[in-house]
Enzyme design. Structure first.
Site, PDB file in Angstrom:
ATOM      1  CB  CYS A   1      -3.709  -4.459  -0.910  1.00 20.37           C
ATOM      2  SG  CYS A   1      -2.239  -4.150   0.066  1.00 20.37           S
ATOM      3  N   GLY A   2      -6.537  -5.766  -1.764  1.00 27.27           N
ATOM      4  CA  GLY A   2      -7.639  -6.017  -2.545  1.00 27.27           C
ATOM      5  C   GLY A   2      -8.906  -6.127  -1.684  1.00 27.27           C
TER       6      GLY A   2
ATOM      7  NE  ARG B   1       2.100  -2.925   9.952  1.00 27.64           N
ATOM      8  CZ  ARG B   1       1.471  -4.221   9.645  1.00 27.64           C
ATOM      9  NH1 ARG B   1       1.447  -5.423  10.295  1.00 27.64           N
ATOM     10  NH2 ARG B   1       1.050  -4.232   8.158  1.00 27.64           N
ATOM     11  CE  LYS B   2      -2.358  -1.585   6.449  1.00 32.23           C
ATOM     12  NZ  LYS B   2      -2.594  -2.238   5.168  1.00 32.23           N
TER      13      LYS B   2
ATOM     14  NE  ARG C   1      -0.163   3.769  -0.901  1.00 37.08           N
ATOM     15  CZ  ARG C   1       0.370   2.741  -0.091  1.00 37.08           C
ATOM     16  NH1 ARG C   1       0.726   2.924   1.220  1.00 37.08           N
ATOM     17  NH2 ARG C   1       0.528   1.491  -0.493  1.00 37.08           N
TER      18      ARG C   1
ATOM     19  N   GLY D   1      -3.374 -10.068  -4.464  1.00 38.26           N
ATOM     20  CA  GLY D   1      -2.371 -11.014  -4.821  1.00 38.26           C
ATOM     21  C   GLY D   1      -1.656 -11.792  -3.776  1.00 38.26           C
TER      22      GLY D   1
END
Length: 590
Positions: A516-517, A253-254, A139, A511
């Site tokens: 993430c979508g 975390r992110k 990424r 998914g």
């Protein structure tokens, strides 16, 4: 369907060389469009014990590490960080040695296995153990989604060498991901990225993810402010000019950040940990701040006002102060409760704000401004097709990249088009599409006649394809429950064949519950699951979400129906289109 089986910089001039602060002479803002009420009076802060506000991390040998007294009950990822500093793989060239070791040998030691599966994510390398053992997704960082033809060609050259294993995706955070990478090649690829002005550093795990901005920044006649310089300087700050910045690599975390540049809110501020919302105060340009927006498997939350306004020169300091507060005080137990909003909930907004104030250089922050620059009645624009730029004689062309998937030849061709017709620049969007800017009006028709734009990447895609987004899915991602990209295309094509609609309906596929979508921001969202069909057989399915909104009237969608088998989705979606979105069956229309 078959095509998706496998294929599926130096510091810039906006910085003051002495202070590192953005030069305001390079930015501008349109006059205020609307005014919003002043922020309500601050609520009384919660009573928080002094010991709770003790930082949980300390700096040792240049890196932050969790203090021993706070290590009880920490999650496995925190244990990995305690056992070995991930940034050493980059900052002390640990990846050079790791890449020399046979891959099977790495799995024999827990520490080196943790390097492969966890610590390398700090370098942007994600091992695809479940579906592509020994191969990685890489990424990139790409502030504001701005990339060049040279960068695009380089990435194409990387994935091309991996044959059927290599491909690229545009992500929902406006950046590139490439697939098929092997560990022995990684050091050379990282050096190659640097040569073309790219980096993958700090793009995964407990780091600041790609900084998102207006994809039309600097070219839009209606923009409020050019977001590019802010995002460039934020990236330089967060990554220490791509050298690695341990100040912000051991977050709980992110963490996501965006800067808003237009009334369209293309950047989706309500789902970011920090969103800069343009506003003026006493004749000065700056930003009101929203904080805490996030998605996770167990909870999704919209960003809330921090009751802070900062002048543009404090964009970087306030980002640093918020990150430090999160780094120092954030929860490090259950990973589902480690995002920044959980900390804000625990402390209360006023206490959290006071902790940010403590970490500002002057230990002061102004309250939010009522002089909001966003036009909240603005109708979000479609960027597909040809549009005039603010620069006379130039246009940009928005093109559709089906579910964001590209192969090496596609990238080479796009780079060629950017050079031949534009300025050698491409813009990525959070909807996984591409904009080619700076096209002379005299060249527009020739560009539109290019085979690539007539056959594959359409400037005017079918109406339901316009808003289609899909995460990686189980073709590559080990966490995904279902295949997403090919399935999203197939279902959308079939629905469009059966019904006619008069406006785009945004459909997002993800998914798994990690979303993430971003299914919660879609008109219709599909979240992968396993379910039972009419015969009681376990099959791939989706939980369906409805009602997500973006723009000024943003709202997260709600669950509409759980466990719809994927094989039954076409008639199910057709019914939703008719009942909820005014669609008409094509046979009736005829």
């Amino acid at each position: 369907m078959s095509a998706f089986h496998v294929k599926f910089l130096t510091p810039n001039s906006f910085l003051n060389p002495v202070t590192g602060i953005i030069s305001s002479t390079r930015l501008y803002a349109n006059p205020s469009q609307t005014a919003v009420p002043a922020a309500p009076a601050a609520q009384a802060p919660k009573e928080i014990a002094a010991e709770r506000l003790e930082p949980r991390v300390e700096k040792r040998d240049g890196y932050y590490i969790l203090k021993e007294k706070f290590r009880d009950g920490i999650n496995p990822q925190e244990k990995v960080k305690v056992n070995g500093e991930p940034m050493k793989l980059f900052m002390e060239n640990g990846i050079e040695e790791l890449a020399k070791i046979p891959f099977e040998e790495l799995d024999k030691s827990k520490d080196s296995k943790d390097d492969v599966d966890v610590r390398l994510k700090w370098l942007g390398l994600f091992h695809r153990r479940k579906h592509q053992y020994g191969r990685f997704m890489m990424r990139l960082k790409l502030p504001n989604g701005v990339t060049t033809s040279a960068q695009t060609r380089y990435l194409a050259s990387v994935i091309k060498q991996y044959g059927e294993h290599g491909c690229a995706d545009i992500t929902t955070r406006q950046n590139w991901q490439i697939r098929g990478v092997t560990l022995p090649d990684a050091p050379a690829i990282i050096k190659g990225l640097k040569e073309v002005g790219l980096t993958s550093i700090q793009s995964g795990m407990d780091n600041v993810r790609n900084a998102v901005g207006n994809p039309l920044a600097g070219i839009d006649p209606h923009e409020i402010v050019d977001t590019r310089p802010y995002l460039d300087v934020l990236q330089q700050f967060i990554t220490s000019n791509s050298l690695g910045n341990p100040e912000f690599t051991n977050l709980p975390r992110k963490w996501n950040v965006c800067v808003i540049g237009s009334h369209d809110l293309y950047e989706h501020p309500h789902i970011n940990d920090l969103a800069y919302m343009p506003a003026t105060k006493n004749g000065r340009f700056g930003f009101n701040l929203l904080v805490g927006g996030f998605f996770s498997a167990k909870r999704c939350a919209e960003a809330i006002p921090l009751d802070v306004w900062v002048p543009e020169e404090d964009v970087v300091p306030v980002c640093g102060a918020i990150l430090e507060a999160f780094r120092d005080l954030g929860f490090r137990g259950n990973r589902q409760k480690c995002r920044m909003m959980w900390l804000i909930d625990e402390l209360g907004v006023e206490v959290f704000r006071s902790e940010v104030v403590k970490r500002m250089p002057q230990q002061a922050l102004e309250r939010a401004s009522s002089e909001d620059l966003i036009d909240h009645k603005w109708e979000r624009r479609d960027y597909f097709g040809v549009h005039p730029q603010k620069q006379e004689g130039l246009s940009f062309v928005g093109i559709h990249i089906p579910v964001g998937r590209l192969e090496a030849d596609d990238m080479d061709q796009l780079a060629r088009l950017a050079d031949a017709y534009g300025s050698g620049e491409l813009r990525l969007t959070v909807e996984q599409n591409i904009i080619i800017p700076n096209i002379k009006n005299s060249k527009v028709e020739a560009l539109l006649d290019e085979p690539l734009l007539k056959e594959k990447f359409l400037p005017e895609p079918p109406i339901l394809m316009k808003g289609l987004v899909a995460c990686t899915g189980n073709q590559f991602c080990g966490q995904a429950i279902i295949e997403t990209k090919a399935q999203a295309l197939k279902v959308t094509e079939e629905v469009e064949r059966l019904v006619s609609v008069t406006r785009s309906v945004r459909m997002h596929w993800t998914g798994c519950p990690n979303t993430c979508g971003q299914v919660q921001v879609a008109d219709i969202g599909f979240m992968g699951c396993m379910t039972k069909d009419e015969n009681g057989k376990t099959v791939e399915g989706v939980d369906v979400y409805l009602g997500g909104r973006i723009g000024s009237d943003s709202h997260l969608g709600d669950i509409y129906k759980k466990g719809v088998p994927c094989k039954d989705l076409v008639p199910f979606v057709v019914d939703i289109m008719i009942e909820k979105f005014g669609a008409v069956r094509r046979e009736r229309e005829e």
